[in-house]
Design an enzyme around this catalytic site. Structure first.
Site, PDB file in Angstrom:
ATOM      1  CB  ALA A  70      30.081   4.682  26.075  1.00  0.00           C
ATOM      2  N   GLY A 113      26.490   0.858  25.308  1.00  0.00           N
ATOM      3  CA  GLY A 113      26.296   1.042  26.753  1.00  0.00           C
ATOM      4  C   GLY A 113      24.826   1.210  27.129  1.00  0.00           C
ATOM      5  CD  GLU A 116      27.924  -2.709  27.158  1.00  0.00           C
ATOM      6  OE1 GLU A 116      28.068  -1.489  26.934  1.00  0.00           O
ATOM      7  OE2 GLU A 116      28.860  -3.524  27.109  1.00  0.00           O
ATOM      8  CD  GLU A 136      29.351  -1.549  22.224  1.00  0.00           C
ATOM      9  OE1 GLU A 136      28.824  -2.364  21.425  1.00  0.00           O
ATOM     10  OE2 GLU A 136      28.927  -1.373  23.373  1.00  0.00           O
TER      11      GLU A 136
HETATM   12  N1  CAA Z   1      27.969   9.353  21.859  1.00  0.00           N
HETATM   13  C1  CAA Z   1      28.002  10.687  21.638  1.00  0.00           C
HETATM   14  N2  CAA Z   1      27.170  11.310  20.789  1.00  0.00           N
HETATM   15  C2  CAA Z   1      26.265  10.561  20.144  1.00  0.00           C
HETATM   16  C3  CAA Z   1      26.168   9.155  20.324  1.00  0.00           C
HETATM   17  C4  CAA Z   1      27.068   8.567  21.243  1.00  0.00           C
HETATM   18  N3  CAA Z   1      27.030   7.247  21.539  1.00  0.00           N
HETATM   19  N4  CAA Z   1      25.189   8.682  19.539  1.00  0.00           N
HETATM   20  C5  CAA Z   1      24.683   9.760  18.885  1.00  0.00           C
HETATM   21  N5  CAA Z   1      25.319  10.887  19.239  1.00  0.00           N
HETATM   22  C6  CAA Z   1      25.087  12.240  18.762  1.00  0.00           C
HETATM   23  C7  CAA Z   1      25.545  12.408  17.319  1.00  0.00           C
HETATM   24  O1  CAA Z   1      26.939  12.673  17.256  1.00  0.00           O
HETATM   25  C8  CAA Z   1      24.690  13.575  16.895  1.00  0.00           C
HETATM   26  O2  CAA Z   1      25.264  14.742  17.410  1.00  0.00           O
HETATM   27  P1  CAA Z   1      25.354  16.093  16.473  1.00  0.00           P
HETATM   28  O3  CAA Z   1      23.922  16.430  16.188  1.00  0.00           O
HETATM   29  O4  CAA Z   1      26.044  17.057  17.364  1.00  0.00           O
HETATM   30  O5  CAA Z   1      26.122  15.700  15.249  1.00  0.00           O
HETATM   31  C9  CAA Z   1      23.380  13.359  17.652  1.00  0.00           C
HETATM   32  O6  CAA Z   1      23.695  12.477  18.750  1.00  0.00           O
HETATM   33  C10 CAA Z   1      22.312  12.681  16.812  1.00  0.00           C
HETATM   34  O7  CAA Z   1      22.859  11.488  16.288  1.00  0.00           O
HETATM   35  P2  CAA Z   1      22.681  11.043  14.743  1.00  0.00           P
HETATM   36  O8  CAA Z   1      22.660  12.248  13.882  1.00  0.00           O
HETATM   37  O9  CAA Z   1      23.706  10.019  14.454  1.00  0.00           O
HETATM   38  O10 CAA Z   1      21.220  10.426  14.824  1.00  0.00           O
HETATM   39  P3  CAA Z   1      20.568   9.337  13.841  1.00  0.00           P
HETATM   40  O11 CAA Z   1      19.127   9.300  14.198  1.00  0.00           O
HETATM   41  O12 CAA Z   1      20.950   9.609  12.419  1.00  0.00           O
HETATM   42  O13 CAA Z   1      21.263   7.932  14.235  1.00  0.00           O
HETATM   43  C11 CAA Z   1      22.030   6.256  15.811  1.00  0.00           C
HETATM   44  C12 CAA Z   1      20.970   7.346  15.492  1.00  0.00           C
HETATM   45  C13 CAA Z   1      21.860   5.091  14.855  1.00  0.00           C
HETATM   46  C14 CAA Z   1      21.751   5.803  17.236  1.00  0.00           C
HETATM   47  C15 CAA Z   1      23.441   6.868  15.664  1.00  0.00           C
HETATM   48  O14 CAA Z   1      23.503   8.088  16.389  1.00  0.00           O
HETATM   49  C16 CAA Z   1      24.546   5.972  16.189  1.00  0.00           C
HETATM   50  O15 CAA Z   1      24.910   5.027  15.541  1.00  0.00           O
HETATM   51  N6  CAA Z   1      25.074   6.310  17.393  1.00  0.00           N
HETATM   52  C17 CAA Z   1      26.209   5.599  17.946  1.00  0.00           C
HETATM   53  C18 CAA Z   1      25.793   4.255  18.527  1.00  0.00           C
HETATM   54  C19 CAA Z   1      27.008   3.535  19.052  1.00  0.00           C
HETATM   55  O16 CAA Z   1      27.958   3.270  18.363  1.00  0.00           O
HETATM   56  N7  CAA Z   1      26.963   3.213  20.361  1.00  0.00           N
HETATM   57  C20 CAA Z   1      28.051   2.549  21.030  1.00  0.00           C
HETATM   58  C21 CAA Z   1      28.877   3.567  21.755  1.00  0.00           C
HETATM   59  S1  CAA Z   1      30.362   2.863  22.419  1.00  0.00           S
HETATM   60  C22 CAA Z   1      29.876   2.084  23.823  1.00  0.00           C
HETATM   61  O17 CAA Z   1      28.729   2.114  24.215  1.00  0.00           O
HETATM   62  C23 CAA Z   1      30.978   1.358  24.573  1.00  0.00           C
HETATM   63  C24 CAA Z   1      30.475   0.521  25.718  1.00  0.00           C
HETATM   64  O18 CAA Z   1      30.354  -0.652  25.610  1.00  0.00           O
HETATM   65  C25 CAA Z   1      30.194   1.146  26.988  1.00  0.00           C
END
Ligand code: CAA
Length: 262
Positions: A70, A113, A116, A136
């Site tokens: 998400a 997500g 999911e 999450e």
């Molecule tokens: N939402 C919005 N933006 C996101 C994102 C997300 N889920 N995941 C990554 N991005 C963005 C980052 O903010 C970054 O943006 P900027 O360049 O503008 O700063 C860009 O994508 C690249 O991300 P990273 O620099 O973090 O890339 P990385 O290769 O170093 O790491 C990753 C990759 C491990 C996937 C890391 O991005 C990460 O941990 N992302 C979040 C994953 C997460 O927590 N997902 C769960 C979301 S909540 C959810 O899904 C609720 C549900 O149940 C529906």
């Protein structure tokens, strides 16, 4: 033959003969599932559902990422009322209305997500370096689009608890060993294999495929007695289909069947 559509900003859509392909395409946010992306995804799915040429649908991302989940930036501003109003997560349930088989072709990350979404599909093909998880908990919430339910039904209570409570990510091989993905292939083959499977399924009776899909999904949602009854009743109903006549006739005549979907 392959056709492309450019009416979308967050996804790309292609038709390849009898299969539809949807690619999540927000590289700057690792294909995070924003409201805009979800709206486009559901629109494309509904169009493929209505298109009689399309028999099977593949959902994929890029080699780097299926989806990082998400959209955290969007969610960070949500109040409960705003979350309810948008009901972005409830929209995952709309995938149930798609009776055509959905194949997730996963490469790179499928997190939160993103996993999911893959789990809401019917078959998951993963590249060997793919990484899946429900992280999450690391951002102060927990899975909200089916993770606590579908992951638990798939890998069992103990592994689901471990993944959801720690947020730890697992590799495609472990996911495969736990029944969380259908097959793992070398990285360069994940999309090719997903499309191959889609074309294979597309060659079957569309009617039998959609009822079979519904019957398998019933196994998640009903008890064994109700599930078996659903299966048997629909098996008997198949006896009146043109596809059943054609499939069995073709077998007896030692030729390939030609299905009408009726
Ligand atoms: N939402 C919005 N933006 C996101 C994102 C997300 N889920 N995941 C990554 N991005 C963005 C980052 O903010 C970054 O943006 P900027 O360049 O503008 O700063 C860009 O994508 C690249 O991300 P990273 O620099 O973090 O890339 P990385 O290769 O170093 O790491 C990753 C990759 C491990 C996937 C890391 O991005 C990460 O941990 N992302 C979040 C994953 C997460 O927590 N997902 C769960 C979301 S909540 C959810 O899904 C609720 C549900 O149940 C529906």
């Amino acid at each position: 033959m392959s056709a492309k559509s450019s009416q979308y900003n967050n996804i790309t859509v292609e038709i390849e003969e009898d299969i539809g392909l949807i690619f999540l395409n927000r590289p700057s946010a690792l294909n995070a599932l924003s409201s805009g992306l979800m709206t486009e995804l559901l629109k494309a799915l509904n169009e493929f559902q209505a298109d009689e040429r399309i028999k099977c649908i593949v959902i994929s991302g890029s080699e780097k990422v299926f989806s990082a989940g998400a959209d955290i930036r969007e969610m960070s501003n949500w109040t409960p009322a705003e979350a309810l109003r948008q009901n972005n997560l409830g929209r995952f349930d709309l995938l149930k209305r798609i009776s055509k088989p959905l194949i997730a072709a996963v490469s790179g990350y499928a997190l939160g997500g993103g996993l999911e979404l893959a789990m809401a599909c019917d078959i998951i093909v993963a590249a060997e370096d793919a990484k899946v998880g429900q992280p999450e908990i690391n951002i102060g919430v927990f899975p909200g689009a089916g993770g606590t339910q579908r992951l638990t039904r798939t890998v069992g209570k103990y592994k689901a608890m471990e993944m959801i409570l720690t947020g730890n990510i697992i590799g495609a091989k472990e996911a495969h060993g736990r029944g969380l993905v259908s097959r793992v292939v070398p990285n360069e083959l994940y999309l090719i294999e997903a499309k191959r499977l889609a074309h294979e399924i597309a060659s079957k009776s569309p009617l039998a495929v959609s009822v079979a899909k519904e019957a398998v999904l019933k196994a998640y949602e009903s008890n064994l007695t109700d599930g078996l009854e659903f299966e048997r009743r629909n098996f008997y109903l198949m006896m009146s289909s043109e596809d059943k006549q054609e499939g069995m006739k073709a077998f007896l005549e030692k030729r390939k069947p030609h299905y009408s979907g009726k």
